[in-house]
Design an enzyme around this catalytic site. Sequence first.
Site, PDB file in Angstrom:
ATOM      1  N   HIS A 127      12.898-108.680  -7.913  1.00  0.00           N
ATOM      2  CA  HIS A 127      12.634-109.885  -8.713  1.00  0.00           C
ATOM      3  C   HIS A 127      12.456-109.586 -10.202  1.00  0.00           C
ATOM      4  O   HIS A 127      12.170-110.488 -10.974  1.00  0.00           O
ATOM      5  CB  HIS A 127      11.370-110.561  -8.170  1.00  0.00           C
ATOM      6  N   SER A 153      13.427-117.425 -11.692  1.00  0.00           N
ATOM      7  CA  SER A 153      12.280-117.727 -10.841  1.00  0.00           C
ATOM      8  C   SER A 153      11.758-119.134 -11.131  1.00  0.00           C
ATOM      9  O   SER A 153      12.484-120.109 -10.926  1.00  0.00           O
ATOM     10  CB  SER A 153      11.211-116.647 -11.031  1.00  0.00           C
ATOM     11  N   ASP A 172      14.114-108.802  -3.046  1.00  0.00           N
ATOM     12  CA  ASP A 172      13.127-109.606  -3.766  1.00  0.00           C
ATOM     13  C   ASP A 172      11.937-109.874  -2.848  1.00  0.00           C
ATOM     14  O   ASP A 172      12.082-110.434  -1.760  1.00  0.00           O
ATOM     15  CB  ASP A 172      13.780-110.919  -4.199  1.00  0.00           C
TER      16      ASP A 172
END
Length: 284
Positions: free
Chosen positions: A257, A148, A224
């Site tokens: 995620h 991320s 995600d």
Amino acid sequence: MTMKTIWEHRSHDGVQGMYSHASGSAGRDMAFGVFVPDHAPGATLPVLWYLSGLTCTAANVVEKGEYRAACARHGIILVAPDTSPRGEGVADDADYDLGVGAGFYVDATQQPWAANYRMRSYVEEELPAIVRSQFPADFARQSITGHSMGGHGALTIALRNPQRFRSVSAFAPLCAPMQCSWGEKAFSNYLGTNRQAWRPYDAVALIEDGARLSELLVDQGTADQFLTEQLKPQLLHQACTQAGIDATIRMQEGYDHSYFFISTFMSDHVEWHAARLKQHTAHE
């Protein structure tokens, strides 16, 4: 360069530790994790850097990443820095995407952030010097990955330092932070309103400006929740295609995620990096 041991544990035929040191870049103590596989006396091992995402500390990947078995199998040290300075007196914000836990791997130039938020210098210069002096690390063989915000960090650091890293990968990275709300908020606060100053911290912009890698690997979950608004892997794919960079971007069906996603594909990434870390180069 004094380093303190917070804790160490035997794990997967190696030692996982958490350590701290007084950081000049951050202006306070910084914690970081290191896994060192068993090795012959006097041997040095290649290094894989792992950069964490928003709200994380160095402990998140240490506790949830499931990398140690693969790192032990391939004889790779894994280093996990923190994501920001912490502690009393460090500037912060009520929102999770700015301040503590959200350093974005930049060197801030704006107040009140500039005093402590120098994560680019910390990850590119200061922490490597600590690791090199304290652990059996072979700095001729380094790779980098991250998740991320940390995937953004891994991509941009590798693009700015192509001779330093044998390989780069990322899990669900912010591919074009100048084109998403997380990046725009962080960069405008840390770096000011001149968008030209943001470009060294944006993977797509760096590629557009001429930075090159031979290849990269990205895994991205199709479920995600941040995929469309924040991560935008299609922009990275387009930039790499136009620049002739061999980009393997794998859309993983049904994954989100979280570290459930990261841990599923972590061994794949370690093995991918291991193949490149084991290659000989002309100067070796």
